[in-house]
Design a protein around this motif. Structure first.
Motif, PDB file in Angstrom:
ATOM      1  N   SER C 382       0.855  -1.185   0.000  1.00  0.00           N
ATOM      2  CA  SER C 382       0.000   0.000   0.000  1.00  0.00           C
ATOM      3  C   SER C 382       0.891   1.235   0.000  1.00  0.00           C
ATOM      4  CB  SER C 382      -0.873   0.001   1.253  1.00  0.00           C
ATOM      5  OG  SER C 382      -0.170   0.562   2.339  1.00  0.00           O
ATOM      6  N   PRO C 383       0.336   2.410  -0.300  1.00  0.00           N
ATOM      7  CA  PRO C 383       1.173   3.619  -0.253  1.00  0.00           C
ATOM      8  C   PRO C 383       1.417   4.127   1.180  1.00  0.00           C
ATOM      9  CG  PRO C 383      -0.998   4.148  -1.097  1.00  0.00           C
ATOM     10  CD  PRO C 383      -0.982   2.682  -0.854  1.00  0.00           C
ATOM     11  N   LEU C 384       1.145   3.314   2.174  1.00  0.00           N
ATOM     12  CA  LEU C 384       1.396   3.637   3.585  1.00  0.00           C
ATOM     13  C   LEU C 384       0.557   4.822   4.075  1.00  0.00           C
ATOM     14  CD1 LEU C 384       5.280   3.147   3.686  1.00  0.00           C
ATOM     15  CD2 LEU C 384       3.470   1.455   3.825  1.00  0.00           C
ATOM     16  N   ASN C 385       0.968   5.381   5.202  1.00  0.00           N
ATOM     17  CA  ASN C 385       0.215   6.475   5.823  1.00  0.00           C
ATOM     18  C   ASN C 385      -1.243   6.100   6.076  1.00  0.00           C
ATOM     19  OD1 ASN C 385       2.361   8.444   5.957  1.00  0.00           O
ATOM     20  ND2 ASN C 385       2.272   8.422   3.718  1.00  0.00           N
TER      21      ASN C 385
END
Lengths: 255, 361, 483
Positions: C382-385
């Motif tokens: 996932s793109p994190l955060n």
């Protein structure tokens, strides 16, 4: 109160309390879907009223006791608006509230109860069930079910009607438990005798006077009195309230 | 083609070509087009519904959801499905060779109308025709390039007889271009040079190596388009204008930069003779919003954000397109700051790119 | 600390060394202003500092008993466990400003983390890797004859990570346990905490602190990194594969090089955990695992596999998770993002919306949390955060083939499964490359003695010297008093 843009379905909204609730949502900027069973013309009047006030509304026919019919209506709402935020289960099976002609306990038939349970709980069930997948998918929603204060104070024991409404209260509370984790609230509004409405036409002056005399606020409810608590449950102010029931009866029932 | 589509096209054309005479303003037409696209473009409908934006809830064109350009790669976006579209324009796909964005044009009437109306307004406001020398491929060499269509249209409708394409099968014929420019120079006849920015970079390198310069006649214009992708050495716009001045000996008011995207059906212009430097100006049927990347809602005037273009000419796919370009609003248009830069993930959690590289994707 | 201006060094060196040139970085918050003082370093500075540290290591730290070192570390950690401790308060005030992480989250996580360095944990940590920790102090007999002693490096050079505040403390403690002098290069995203911890050690034992230096510089500065690597006996590096690889290139083959590259973690929820009564706990736990430190730690899950067949379907699990993510975000809001990070999430969301079969749940107004539901299992970061995938699977075992390409990157698997499945599942996960299996809800809290990325911690740092039986016996011959 910011209900702007909230997609709101009010069942049985062509007349009576339902119509008042629909108008109140319209005034607060919600998109109101006025559901009706038969009275297309009256539903259109409610829609016109909302639009004339600068609000937005559309009428949709559906028999709430018919599962398929309800599912089709809800699918149509979501297709047109992209969401469904609030449902108000107000529709009830036709019933004559005449204290003088009501059936006594010993005259009641099981079919009488069945008819009311089918109409009151069954109708609400169909609507709640139909909107559940959408509300879960949108991580939230508001369900508001209309009851009666007769559950707590059966001044006039309309056995079948009141029993069904009491069942609806139980249904609502259980629903609130399972739907809470999905961000969906379920609450109830229990009005006292509300006049004038088609249902209460046969509740004559003497009974209304008697109830008004017992009521701390000294009158019976008018349809407009009911709307505030319904709007409240739909609003952000009630975002953390679920499984509750507010009595709107001028203080007749206190609990 | 359905009747509704034909009517839609009629309305759009009359707005674009004879605007004012229809009495329809942008807002009204945008909402009509939104209803049309919502009804007929199913992936877009789903995207809008998810955002609770439907013809019943959208009251202003700014509320119309802008479709990310990514969608043009992933999905067929079309209101009118046809097996024989007049054109399918593809993005150049420099970053991902397999997935190229596409914009399908069942008919090019509106695209052409938009191109020509704006071309007249921004490129040739005071004349009917020009001698056009083109540095990039014409339509016959690249049928799927909207730029090629654009250049071919320009020459066909606005070029004098001596207009020429210098890009052949084997590439840009720099010698021929040099000779032709020298002829124009000696005759003191103005010329309109047109091409992709990268094509100029090659030609300027060529000239610099050979100490070639030109003294183009008064009224000559240098028209370039696009940014600088990997094919050529990177140049900022300022540097590019400087090298134009140096190589072609033209004044600072001779530059026109066209900003176009395959995903749109109109072009946006930076005309140094008409507007402040770097300000891009839309034709009347295109509007641009600057959005906060965090909320995708418009930023305060003048703040930097990601650009969304609302192009009425883009009737078959999506009128509203969310780009990956950053920019900010100015008095008459906007300034383009370029693609948002990726940053290395802050964490020790592995980032998408690294993992994709690892997996050879 | 109200509306005050405070200046603090963003570095720590033995107090016998003077640095002369500095720059500053100012931070402002409601509490006032903090000026971080950064040294401008030269290669000679590094040389001088490393020589001093090595001398102090030899003359002091090397002579301490391990138990003495443990007592000193414990004393420093105890200070940090006092909420009123001045450095802790400074850290709690300014780390949120420096890192962007929610203040309450930092307060809680820092406390939890530091608790894992108390005396009892440190002892356990040693026993975890050494049958007889006294080998760090002296030659100790081996079961099959002979004696052995373990030597830590005289100088460890650390390239600290910056994503999770406090992690460098773990590196420093590890180095102390093997009695090494240490030079740590801080990350620009978190330059403060290792410095403060070194100051605490100084308060406890000034001599011990003279074997430590914590310095900030921009990664890749050869004129600093070259002399630092030259001086060090071991190098420990955190970072992306790329930055770790760059450091590795500069380290001569004969030096010890330990690296902790970027990793990916995931969770698995079996159908036995998906009953109406139990599932909410898993959902709640996983929302926390995903959200903590905004998913920047490699232990935070990016993927959750949910098995079909429970009372709660994988889709409902995703919906419930969305609500829990929202609750966590209300309590501990995610930090601000760069434009590129926010757009990465927007684009991630729309990309999955375009896949008709997926569902995207996200905060309606911004990118603060996102859950993407997929009806078929796959492996996708996932793109994190605070963005996470939920993959539905018919049975958890279905997932293994999806993991195979990512073996080198797999780290923690948080699991919610019955006891009958735990061993088999862990066995399979181990084969797939996973180094840590823990309960959901505990993913972000690795115990101090864990096999970090599947490796030993102390054992990888030390070298051994054996006295073999032959030498022992042979020596007897020369005992003048021998009979």
């Amino acid at each position: 109160m910011d209900l702007k843009g909230k997609i709101t379905l009010v069942t049985g909204a062509s007349r009576g309390i339902g119509a008042e609730i629909a108008k109140a949502f319209g005034e607060e900027g919600a998109f109101v879907i006025v559901n009706y069973l038969q009275n297309e013309a009256k539903a259109a009047t409610v829609v016109d009223h909302i639009e004339n006030q600068g609000g937005e509304s559309t009428a949709m026919q559906a028999d709430v006791t018919d599962e398929q019919s309800v599912q089709d209506m809800v699918a149509k709402i979501v297709d047109s608006f992209g969401a469904i935020d609030v449902i108000v289960n107000n529709a009830l099976p036709s019933y004559t509230f005449n204290p003088k002609k009501r059936k006594a306990a010993w005259d009641m038939k099981w079919e009488d109860y069945q008819k009311q349970i089918e109409g009151s709980i069954g109708g609400a069930f169909n609507v709640c069930k139909a909107v559940m997948p959408y509300m879960k998918e949108q991580n939230g929603g508001r369900m508001i079910n209309l009851l009666t204060n007769l559950i707590d104070l059966p001044l006039v024991p309309y056995h079948d009607y009141t029993t069904a409404k009491a069942g609806l209260l139980g249904y609502s509370r259980n629903l609130a438990v399972d739907l809470g984790p999905f961000g969906i609230t379920v609450n109830c509004v229990a009005p006292g005798l509300t006049y004038p409405t088609d249902s209460s036409l046969e509740t004559k002056e003497d009974v209304r006077e008697e109830i008004a005399r017992l009521t701390p606020m000294g009158k019976v409810a008018s349809p407009e009195d009911i709307t505030g608590s319904v709007l409240f449950f739909a609003s952000d102010w009630a975002s953390f309230i679920t499984g509750q029931c507010i009595h709107v009866d001028g203080g007749l029932v206190m609990k | 083609m359905r009747q509704q589509t034909k009517q839609m096209i009629e309305q759009l054309l009359s707005f674009i070509i004879y605007r004012g005479s229809t009495g329809k303003d942008f807002q009204e037409l945008a909402l009509t087009l939104f209803s049309y696209q919502f009804e007929h473009n199913l992936p877009y409908k789903k995207y809008c519904q998810k955002r609770r934006k439907t013809p019943l809830t959208v009251k202003h064109w700014q509320e119309i959801p802008a479709m990310p350009i990514q969608a043009f790669k992933e999905l067929p976006l079309a209101c009118e499905s046809t097996r024989t579209p007049e054109a399918v324009f593809l993005t150049s796909g420099t970053t991902n060779a397999e997935k190229r964005g596409q914009n399908i044009h069942p008919a090019l009437a509106v695209w052409d109308g938009s191109m020509m109306t704006a071309f007249k307004q921004f490129v040739l406001p005071e004349q009917q025709t020009a001698a056009i020398y083109v540095l990039s491929p014409a339509e016959d060499l690249n049928q799927h390039s909207s730029l090629s269509r654009y250049l071919t249209n320009a020459v066909k409708h606005f070029g004098t007889e001596d207009s020429r394409f210098f890009f052949k099968e084997k590439g840009l014929d720099m010698e021929a271009l040099t000779t032709a420019l020298k002829v124009k120079e000696s005759r003191r006849e103005p010329v309109l040079l047109m091409g992709a920015s990268s094509a100029y970079v090659h030609f300027i390198d060529y000239c610099t190596e050979r100490d070639l310069t030109f003294h183009l006649a008064e009224g000559s214009r240098i028209f370039d388009t696009g940014g600088f992708k990997r094919q050529s050495r990177e140049l900022s716009r300022e540097e590019l204008y400087e090298s134009f001045s140096r190589v072609f000996d033209v004044g600072p008011n001779s530059f026109i930069n066209m900003y176009g995207m395959t995903e749109l059906s109109s072009q946006i212009y930076e005309v140094t003779a008409q507007s402040p430097r770097f300000e891009k100006v839309n034709p009347d049927w295109v509007k641009t919003l600057v959005l906060d990347p965090e909320t995708l809602r418009p930023v305060k005037a003048g703040e930097v954000g990601v650009l969304a273009h609302y192009d009425l000419a883009n009737w078959n796919s999506c009128m509203a397109v969310l780009t990956e370009d950053m920019g900010f609003e100015t008095e008459n248009g906007f300034v383009l700051l370029g693609r948002v830069e990726g940053s290395e993930a802050r964490g020790c959690s592995i980032a998408v790119d690294e993992l994709m590289r690892a997996n050879g994707k | 600390m109200r509306n005050e201006q405070q200046e603090i060094e963003a570095y720590f060196i033995p107090d016998t060394i003077q640095l002369t040139s500095f720059t500053t970085r100012e931070l402002e918050s409601k509490q006032g202003k903090l000026i971080l003082k950064y040294p401008v370093l030269s290669g000679e500075d590094i040389q001088c500092i490393t020589e001093t540290i090595k001398a102090n290591q030899k003359n002091y730290l090397d002579k301490l008993q391990t138990t003495e070192v443990i007592d000193l570390v414990d004393a420093a950690v105890q200070k940090w466990l006092d909420p009123d401790y001045h450095w802790r308060q400074l850290a709690e005030t300014w780390l949120p400003v420096i890192t962007g992480y929610d203040a309450e989250m930092i307060r809680l996580e820092l406390k939890r983390f530091l608790r894992t360095f108390r005396k009892k944990e440190l002892l356990r940590f040693l026993v975890e890797e050494f049958d007889d920790p006294a080998v760090l102090d002296d030659f100790r007999p081996r079961k099959k004859g002979g004696l052995s002693k373990a030597y830590g490096p005289d100088l460890i050079l650390h390239f600290f990570s910056g994503n999770v505040p406090g992690l460098p403390v773990w590196n420093l403690v590890m180095g102390l346990l093997v009695k090494s002098g240490q030079l740590g290069k801080t990350s620009s995203s978190e330059p403060l905490l290792p410095v403060l911890f070194a100051k605490s050690l100084e308060e406890v034992d000034p001599e011990l602190a003279k074997t430590l230096a914590v310095l900030p510089w921009k990664g890749g500065e050869d004129q600093l990194e070259h002399p630092a690597i030259q001086a060090a006996e071991a190098v420990v590096a955190y970072g992306s594969s790329e930055s770790v690889e760059n450091i590795r290139k500069g380290v001569p083959a004969h030096k010890r090089f330990l690296s902790y590259g970027h990793k990916i973690s995931f969770a698995m929820v079996g159908k036995e955990a998906l009953t109406l009564d139990l599932c909410r706990e898993s959902v709640h736990s996983l929302a926390e695992d995903v959200s903590v430190y905004d998913q920047q730690g490699c232990v935070s899950p990016q993927i959750i596999y949910v098995e079909q067949g429970g009372s709660v379907s994988p889709r409902e699990f995703a919906q419930l998770l969305a609500n829990e993510m929202d609750h966590y975000n209300r309590k501990k809001p995610r930090g601000p993002l760069l434009e590129s990070e926010a757009l990465a999430i927007q684009s991630f969301r729309s990309q999955h919306e375009f896949q008709i079969e997926s569902s995207v749940y996200g905060h309606p107004d911004d990118t603060s949390w996102t859950v993407v539901y997929h009806p078929e299992p796959d492996f996708e970061p996932s793109p994190l955060n605070r963005t996470v995938h939920v993959f539905s699977c018919t049975h958890l075992e279905q997932v293994y083939p999806k993991l195979s390409s990512y073996r080198q990157y797999l780290q923690t698997a948080g699991v919610a499964v019955g006891p009958d499945r735990l061993f088999k599942l862990s066995e399979d996960l181990g084969k797939a490359g996973v180094s840590r299996v823990c309960a959901v809800g505990k993913m972000a809290q690795a115990p101090s003695g864990w096999h970090h990325d599947g490796q030993f911690n102390l054992l990888n740092l030390i070298r051994w010297t054996d006295i073999e039986t032959s030498a022992e016996q042979h020596a007897e011959q020369y005992d003048e008093d021998s009979e």
